[in-house]
Scaffold this motif. Structure first.
Motif, short mmCIF file in Angstrom:
data_model
loop_
_atom_site.label_atom_id
_atom_site.label_comp_id
_atom_site.label_asym_id
_atom_site.label_seq_id
_atom_site.Cartn_x
_atom_site.Cartn_y
_atom_site.Cartn_z
N ILE A 2 0.86 -1.19 0.00
CA ILE A 2 0.00 0.00 0.00
C ILE A 2 0.89 1.24 0.00
O ILE A 2 1.37 1.67 1.06
CB ILE A 2 -0.93 0.04 1.23
CG1 ILE A 2 -1.62 -1.31 1.44
CG2 ILE A 2 -1.93 1.17 1.09
CD1 ILE A 2 -2.62 -1.67 0.39
N PRO A 3 1.16 1.83 -1.17
CA PRO A 3 2.01 3.02 -1.21
C PRO A 3 1.22 4.28 -0.89
O PRO A 3 -0.01 4.24 -0.78
CB PRO A 3 2.49 3.04 -2.66
CG PRO A 3 1.33 2.46 -3.42
CD PRO A 3 0.70 1.42 -2.51
N GLU A 4 1.91 5.38 -0.77
CA GLU A 4 1.25 6.67 -0.58
C GLU A 4 1.00 7.27 -1.96
O GLU A 4 1.94 7.54 -2.71
CB GLU A 4 2.13 7.61 0.24
CG GLU A 4 1.50 8.96 0.52
CD GLU A 4 2.35 9.83 1.43
OE1 GLU A 4 1.91 10.12 2.55
OE2 GLU A 4 3.47 10.20 1.02
N ALA A 5 -0.27 7.48 -2.30
CA ALA A 5 -0.61 8.05 -3.60
C ALA A 5 -0.25 9.54 -3.62
O ALA A 5 -0.37 10.22 -2.59
CB ALA A 5 -2.10 7.88 -3.88
N PRO A 6 0.17 10.07 -4.76
CA PRO A 6 0.53 11.50 -4.84
C PRO A 6 -0.56 12.43 -4.33
O PRO A 6 -0.27 13.43 -3.68
CB PRO A 6 0.79 11.70 -6.34
CG PRO A 6 1.27 10.36 -6.81
CD PRO A 6 0.47 9.36 -6.02
N ILE A 7 -1.83 12.12 -4.59
CA ILE A 7 -2.89 13.03 -4.16
C ILE A 7 -3.08 13.04 -2.65
O ILE A 7 -3.72 13.95 -2.11
CB ILE A 7 -4.25 12.72 -4.84
CG1 ILE A 7 -4.69 11.28 -4.55
CG2 ILE A 7 -4.20 13.01 -6.32
CD1 ILE A 7 -6.10 11.00 -5.01
N GLU A 8 -2.52 12.06 -1.95
CA GLU A 8 -2.61 12.06 -0.49
C GLU A 8 -1.77 13.16 0.13
O GLU A 8 -1.91 13.45 1.33
CB GLU A 8 -2.21 10.70 0.07
CG GLU A 8 -3.18 9.58 -0.30
CD GLU A 8 -2.80 8.25 0.31
OE1 GLU A 8 -3.14 8.03 1.48
OE2 GLU A 8 -2.15 7.43 -0.37
N LEU A 9 -0.91 13.77 -0.66
CA LEU A 9 -0.09 14.88 -0.18
C LEU A 9 -0.83 16.21 -0.24
O LEU A 9 -0.35 17.22 0.26
CB LEU A 9 1.21 14.98 -1.00
CG LEU A 9 2.14 13.76 -0.93
CD1 LEU A 9 3.30 13.94 -1.90
CD2 LEU A 9 2.64 13.55 0.48
N ILE A 10 -2.01 16.22 -0.86
CA ILE A 10 -2.81 17.45 -0.95
C ILE A 10 -3.56 17.64 0.37
O ILE A 10 -4.29 16.77 0.80
CB ILE A 10 -3.81 17.36 -2.13
CG1 ILE A 10 -3.07 17.13 -3.45
CG2 ILE A 10 -4.66 18.62 -2.20
CD1 ILE A 10 -3.98 16.88 -4.63
N THR A 11 -3.36 18.80 0.99
CA THR A 11 -3.95 19.03 2.31
C THR A 11 -4.87 20.25 2.34
O THR A 11 -5.29 20.69 3.40
CB THR A 11 -2.84 19.23 3.36
OG1 THR A 11 -2.01 20.33 2.97
CG2 THR A 11 -1.99 17.99 3.50
N THR A 12 -5.19 20.81 1.19
CA THR A 12 -6.04 22.00 1.15
C THR A 12 -7.52 21.59 1.20
O THR A 12 -7.87 20.41 1.23
CB THR A 12 -5.78 22.79 -0.14
OG1 THR A 12 -6.17 21.98 -1.26
CG2 THR A 12 -4.32 23.16 -0.28
N SER A 13 -8.39 22.60 1.19
CA SER A 13 -9.84 22.33 1.26
C SER A 13 -10.36 21.62 0.01
O SER A 13 -11.48 21.12 0.00
CB SER A 13 -10.60 23.65 1.45
OG SER A 13 -10.32 24.56 0.40
N THR A 14 -9.55 21.58 -1.07
CA THR A 14 -9.96 20.88 -2.29
C THR A 14 -9.55 19.41 -2.29
O THR A 14 -9.84 18.69 -3.24
CB THR A 14 -9.35 21.56 -3.53
OG1 THR A 14 -7.91 21.53 -3.42
CG2 THR A 14 -9.81 22.99 -3.66
N ALA A 15 -8.88 18.96 -1.25
CA ALA A 15 -8.34 17.60 -1.24
C ALA A 15 -9.42 16.55 -1.45
O ALA A 15 -9.19 15.54 -2.13
CB ALA A 15 -7.59 17.35 0.07
#
Length: 545
Positions: A347-360
């Motif tokens: 189970i890797p960390e997907a690139p979008i999991e690094l998005i922490t803004t209100s649009t995440a």
């Protein structure tokens, strides 16, 4: 009824029976801090407290349930059951930005800050050293960046700031202190704030939340566990959680009864800390914890022989994608176990999991819509935060946008345009191209499918930071992961505690010939206060300790 009180006074909330201690917490009026050890039902307690308080609330005011991750936010939403449409349920950064910074920064800093903006915490081209520099960059570029520190800076190295200061919350606190309008707004809107995983707060977050509690007099509920603080490297300060337990403005409660792990695993984990060692209960050793004394090259076949192949199992490692100092990683271990006869999924960390803004939420929902056939437009709409006014968005309009995005999922330029249109549809006027790039990378790589699924594979392998909040019947660890260069620090013990308490019935620990494995085992013997290591674990194969 959502809340039922039994003859003994215990509460049943949303059909879930609470213990006497949980009931006491839920019924208490006033500021609360709960020390909740692993497996003691902290999320159940927090959600029950929210339901109880909302049911009793007769005013126009609402609550804010604040978490550190989107995943935790989703879990709270799902468990609440009740209609929480007008309440804030989201991450700490979104709360600070949407409820304080965006609406009131103009009030404090002037018309030059009457702008919409996004965040880009990972942009190394715009790191800054002072608060005023961060403000100026936000005003000129329309983006919130991060302080320069030794962790994120490849240029200044040791000459940059040494601390992990949090600009978002430093900014939010400055605005909240200086803007009377902001203070009036927060007081008028919220009767209670509920904060999860408080041990992961940094200094600026703590100062902000204490201002809301002590200066604005908003009732505050805090839950956490300093033993589970595993994010010190990014600024978490568990000492602040401990300080609140001693704050006379708060009533301190403790949850110590582990409902997840077997008694053997509870004993082992409780002995890791002086203040929980008294919870040790004498019991006959029954094979709950198995330590394999084998070389790193031949551990897999022995592990498989000890597992129940029909039960959920996770191998938890410190290192994800790269081998360090001769140590293996989660991906390699999944492949090794699979070759040995039992399939494990990494189970890797997907690139979008690094998005922490209100649009995440939107990027995550788009990825699931594209990558999972059973994730429909209705599932997508269910993910929309309540503040997004989902009821006013026509299903057909949302579907047209999603179809456009999916149709162009392999054509970068057209994909970008389709995503920009979708963001605008949901009134996100500031578009961060790097976030769209992360989404494009995620949906076009099948290795990230398990990372975004709501259901984990039966047998999986991941970084132990990712496992926090999860549980498995069986867990596999390596002693070598909890020391570096034969040194064991306080954070290593916290990491080990989090990892081993994910296990419900069986904990398997591989003790390789790596120097760090010997160092950590020696540290354990020191922590166990005279109890022999073999009193707590079973050695495989059966050799003298």
């Amino acid at each position: 009824m959502r809340i039922v009180e039994t003859e003994t006074g215990a509460l049943i909330v949303n059909g879930v029976s609470l213990s006497s201690k949980q009931t006491e917490i839920v019924k208490y009026d006033g500021n609360i801090i709960v020390s909740a050890s692993a497996g003691t039902g902290k999320t159940r307690t927090m959600v029950s407290k929210i339901v109880y308080d909302l049911e009793r609330n007769k005013s126009h005011k609402v609550i804010a349930a604040i978490t550190f991750t989107i995943k935790a936010t989703q879990e709270i939403r799902e468990r609440l059951i009740i209609d929480a449409t007008h309440n804030f349920i989201g991450t700490n950064n979104v709360f600070a930005i949407d409820e304080v910074i965006k609406p009131f920064m103009k009030d404090v800093y002037g018309d030059d800050y009457d702008i919409d903006f996004d965040t880009d915490y990972n942009n190394k081209d715009y790191l800054f050293d002072t608060f005023d520099e961060g403000k100026n960059l936000m005003q000129s570029n329309g983006t919130i960046y991060s302080y320069c520190n030794r962790r994120n800076c490849d240029i200044h190295n040791k000459n940059c700031a040494a601390t992990n200061r949090n600009f978002v919350f430093e900014l939010a606190l400055d605005i909240a202190k200086k803007s009377k309008a902001c203070q009036m707004y927060l007081n008028a809107k919220y009767f209670g704030i509920y904060i999860d995983e408080y041990q992961d707060c940094d200094v600026e977050m703590h100062n902000f939340f204490m201002f809301l509690c002590e200066k604005l007099k908003i009732s505050t509920f805090i839950v956490g566990d300093d033993k589970q603080s595993i994010y010190r490297w990014r600024g978490a300060r568990p000492a602040q959680f401990v300080s609140v337990t001693k704050n006379s403005n708060f009533q301190h409660f403790e949850l110590t009864e582990n409902h997840r792990s077997s008694l053997g695993i509870q004993n082992y984990s409780n002995l890791l800390f002086n203040h929980t060692s008294n919870l040790y209960q004498q019991t006959q050793k029954n094979g709950d914890i198995l330590v394999i004394r084998k070389d790193v090259d031949d551990w897999a076949s022995t592990v498989i022989g000890l597992l129940d192949s029909t039960s959920s199992t996770a191998i938890l490692r410190n290192y994800k994608d790269t081998c360090y100092y001769g140590k293996s990683n989660a991906k390699d271990d999944a492949q090794t176990l699979t070759r040995s006869g039992l399939e494990f999924i990494y189970i890797p960390e997907a690139p979008i999991e690094l998005i922490t803004t209100s649009t995440a939420w939107l990027y995550m929902a788009v990825a699931r819509y594209i990558m999972f056939d059973d994730f429909t437009v209705y599932d997508f709409i269910h993910e929309v935060p309540t503040e997004g006014e989902v009821e006013k968005k026509a299903v057909n309009s949302v579907k047209k946008h999603l179809v456009k995005v999916e149709t162009n999922k392999e054509i970068k330029e057209e994909f970008d345009k389709a995503m920009q249109a979708l963001l605008l549809f949901f009134n996100y006027t500031t578009v961060d191209q790097s976030h769209i790039d992360k989404l494009f990378e995620t949906i076009n790589d099948s290795q990230y499918i398990p990372s975004l699924s709501y259901d984990l594979p039966l047998h999986c392998s991941m970084n132990y930071h990712r496992s926090k909040g999860l549980e498995f019947e069986q867990v596999i660890l390596f002693f070598e992961d909890f020391a570096s260069f034969k040194k064991v620090g306080e954070s290593d013990i916290n990491n080990h505690y989090v990892a081993c308490t994910r296990a419900k019935s069986k904990l398997i620990i591989v003790s390789t010939f790596h120097d760090d494995a010997f160092a950590f085992k020696s540290k354990l013997q020191e922590l166990f206060s005279g109890r022999k290591f073999t009193e707590l674990v079973t050695i495989v194969p059966n050799e003298s300790d």
